[in-house]
Design a protein around this motif. Structure first.
Motif, mmCIF file in Angstrom:
data_model
loop_
_atom_site.group_PDB
_atom_site.id
_atom_site.type_symbol
_atom_site.label_atom_id
_atom_site.label_comp_id
_atom_site.label_asym_id
_atom_site.label_seq_id
_atom_site.Cartn_x
_atom_site.Cartn_y
_atom_site.Cartn_z
ATOM 1 N N ALA A 44 1.233 -1.013 0.058
ATOM 2 C CA ALA A 44 -0.054 0.091 -0.143
ATOM 3 C C ALA A 44 1.177 1.093 -0.139
ATOM 4 C CB ALA A 44 -1.544 0.194 0.684
ATOM 5 N N GLU A 45 2.231 1.173 0.175
ATOM 6 C CA GLU A 45 2.689 2.356 0.585
ATOM 7 C C GLU A 45 3.336 2.520 -0.714
ATOM 8 O OE1 GLU A 45 5.402 1.417 3.927
ATOM 9 O OE2 GLU A 45 3.883 1.738 5.616
ATOM 10 N N GLU A 46 3.235 1.800 -1.380
ATOM 11 C CA GLU A 46 4.614 1.761 -2.534
ATOM 12 C C GLU A 46 3.366 1.970 -3.621
ATOM 13 O OE1 GLU A 46 5.981 -2.274 -3.387
ATOM 14 O OE2 GLU A 46 7.438 -2.363 -1.717
ATOM 15 N N VAL A 47 2.485 1.522 -3.382
ATOM 16 C CA VAL A 47 1.671 1.881 -4.654
ATOM 17 C C VAL A 47 0.817 3.079 -3.982
ATOM 18 C CG1 VAL A 47 -1.270 1.554 -5.180
ATOM 19 C CG2 VAL A 47 0.250 0.406 -4.962
ATOM 20 N N LEU A 48 0.834 4.324 -3.414
ATOM 21 C CA LEU A 48 0.928 4.911 -2.821
ATOM 22 C C LEU A 48 1.975 6.386 -3.207
ATOM 23 C CD1 LEU A 48 -0.579 7.240 -0.589
ATOM 24 C CD2 LEU A 48 0.681 7.124 0.881
ATOM 25 N N GLN A 49 2.693 5.820 -3.259
ATOM 26 C CA GLN A 49 3.901 6.957 -3.942
ATOM 27 C C GLN A 49 3.669 6.213 -4.732
ATOM 28 O OE1 GLN A 49 6.415 8.319 -1.970
ATOM 29 N NE2 GLN A 49 5.074 7.360 -0.507
ATOM 30 N N PHE A 69 -11.082 17.354 -7.027
ATOM 31 C CA PHE A 69 -9.621 16.920 -7.135
ATOM 32 C C PHE A 69 -9.666 15.397 -7.021
ATOM 33 C CE2 PHE A 69 -5.207 16.363 -5.026
ATOM 34 C CZ PHE A 69 -4.232 16.757 -6.254
ATOM 35 N N PHE A 70 -10.158 14.950 -5.702
ATOM 36 C CA PHE A 70 -10.437 14.086 -4.682
ATOM 37 C C PHE A 70 -10.811 12.829 -5.091
ATOM 38 C CE2 PHE A 70 -12.051 10.876 -1.609
ATOM 39 C CZ PHE A 70 -10.824 10.536 -1.127
ATOM 40 N N THR A 71 -11.880 12.952 -6.309
ATOM 41 C CA THR A 71 -12.634 12.010 -7.030
ATOM 42 C C THR A 71 -11.467 11.733 -7.875
ATOM 43 O OG1 THR A 71 -14.624 12.681 -6.943
ATOM 44 C CG2 THR A 71 -14.482 11.436 -8.809
ATOM 45 N N TRP A 72 -10.709 12.347 -8.883
ATOM 46 C CA TRP A 72 -9.532 12.031 -9.889
ATOM 47 C C TRP A 72 -8.550 11.471 -9.072
ATOM 48 C CZ3 TRP A 72 -4.792 14.368 -10.150
ATOM 49 C CH2 TRP A 72 -4.117 14.314 -11.398
ATOM 50 N N LEU A 73 -7.607 11.897 -7.336
ATOM 51 C CA LEU A 73 -7.103 11.073 -6.847
ATOM 52 C C LEU A 73 -7.655 10.213 -6.598
ATOM 53 C CD1 LEU A 73 -4.254 11.521 -6.065
ATOM 54 C CD2 LEU A 73 -5.730 12.347 -4.079
ATOM 55 N N LEU A 74 -8.502 9.249 -6.439
ATOM 56 C CA LEU A 74 -9.094 8.292 -5.814
ATOM 57 C C LEU A 74 -9.412 7.241 -6.677
ATOM 58 C CD1 LEU A 74 -10.733 6.661 -3.976
ATOM 59 C CD2 LEU A 74 -12.182 8.033 -4.995
ATOM 60 N N ASN A 75 -9.291 7.690 -7.904
ATOM 61 C CA ASN A 75 -9.797 6.897 -9.730
ATOM 62 C C ASN A 75 -8.205 6.627 -9.831
ATOM 63 O OD1 ASN A 75 -12.704 6.492 -9.749
ATOM 64 N ND2 ASN A 75 -12.084 8.907 -11.004
ATOM 65 N N ILE A 76 -7.282 7.105 -9.490
ATOM 66 C CA ILE A 76 -5.963 7.603 -9.930
ATOM 67 C C ILE A 76 -5.510 6.118 -8.529
ATOM 68 C CG2 ILE A 76 -3.805 7.623 -10.134
ATOM 69 C CD1 ILE A 76 -4.368 11.043 -10.582
ATOM 70 N N ALA A 77 -5.491 5.926 -7.707
ATOM 71 C CA ALA A 77 -5.319 5.137 -6.584
ATOM 72 C C ALA A 77 -5.778 4.205 -6.426
ATOM 73 C CB ALA A 77 -5.721 5.973 -5.593
ATOM 74 N N ARG A 78 -7.148 4.370 -7.072
ATOM 75 C CA ARG A 78 -8.094 2.634 -7.554
ATOM 76 C C ARG A 78 -7.336 1.816 -8.343
ATOM 77 N NH1 ARG A 78 -11.962 0.935 -11.012
ATOM 78 N NH2 ARG A 78 -12.871 -0.227 -9.656
ATOM 79 N N ASN A 79 -6.980 2.669 -9.805
ATOM 80 C CA ASN A 79 -6.847 1.374 -10.738
ATOM 81 C C ASN A 79 -5.604 0.828 -10.364
ATOM 82 O OD1 ASN A 79 -9.098 2.217 -12.016
ATOM 83 N ND2 ASN A 79 -8.529 4.472 -13.410
#
Length: 177
Positions: A44-49, A69-79
């Motif tokens: 999770a830490e690696e993916v966060l970076q 912005f949070f939705t955009w960020l959330l989609n990047i994180a999820r994918n």
């Protein structure tokens, strides 16, 4: 949480301090979402970076007019998290899980609730219809594909897609008022 448009614009113009402040504002919540998908702290830490590197490298592709912005960020994180779980290295690392891992998963299931509650998202998701809660949980918090959610819930794929779109629209209306 009010969207920090000035910070976002500064980051898009290459301001590293603005980027750092955005990281501080959003990293804990994004980590919670990622962890709920990969179920491993180091991963999770690696993916966060990786997520925030993508945010920095693709900052120009975000537009305030297209969404939060949070939705955009959330989609990047999820994918990114889902891509990680589908990688060969991740799958190989999961082959020999010990029973203690499952105890950790069960005890950490409340972690997502704390993370989503910290950003105020939980109250909105909890206000949705039960069918929407199940679909959003599988697709966005557990990282299922729509096909996997279809099999899990024993619902046709087209129905999952339609309900997902409807549920997200309902959530959007609630959040944006």
């Amino acid at each position: 949480m009010e969207q920090p448009n000035d910070l976002i614009l500064e980051m898009q113009n290459g301001n590293e301090k603005a980027f750092s402040r955005l990281y501080t504002m959003y990293s804990e919540a994004i980590y919670g979402i990622i962890y709920s998908i990969v179920l491993d702290e180091n991963t999770a830490e690696e993916v966060l970076q990786d997520v925030f590197i993508k945010v920095w490298n693709n900052a120009a592709s975000y537009s305030v007019n297209k969404g939060r912005f949070f939705t955009w960020l959330l989609n990047i994180a999820r994918n990114t998290a889902i891509d990680e779980t589908r990688s060969k290295a991740f799958k190989n690392s999961r082959k020999n899980l010990s029973t203690t891992n499952f105890v950790d998963i069960l005890s950490s299931s409340d972690s997502l609730n704390k993370k989503t509650n910290a950003i105020g998202l939980k109250k909105f998701v909890d206000a949705l219809k039960p069918a929407c809660i199940k679909i959003i949980d599988l697709l966005y918090f557990k990282g299922f594909t729509q096909a996997e959610a279809s099999k899990t819930l024993d619902i046709p794929l087209g129905t999952i897609k339609t309900r997902n779109r409807t549920c997200i629209n309902d959530l959007r209306v609630m959040v944006l008022g």
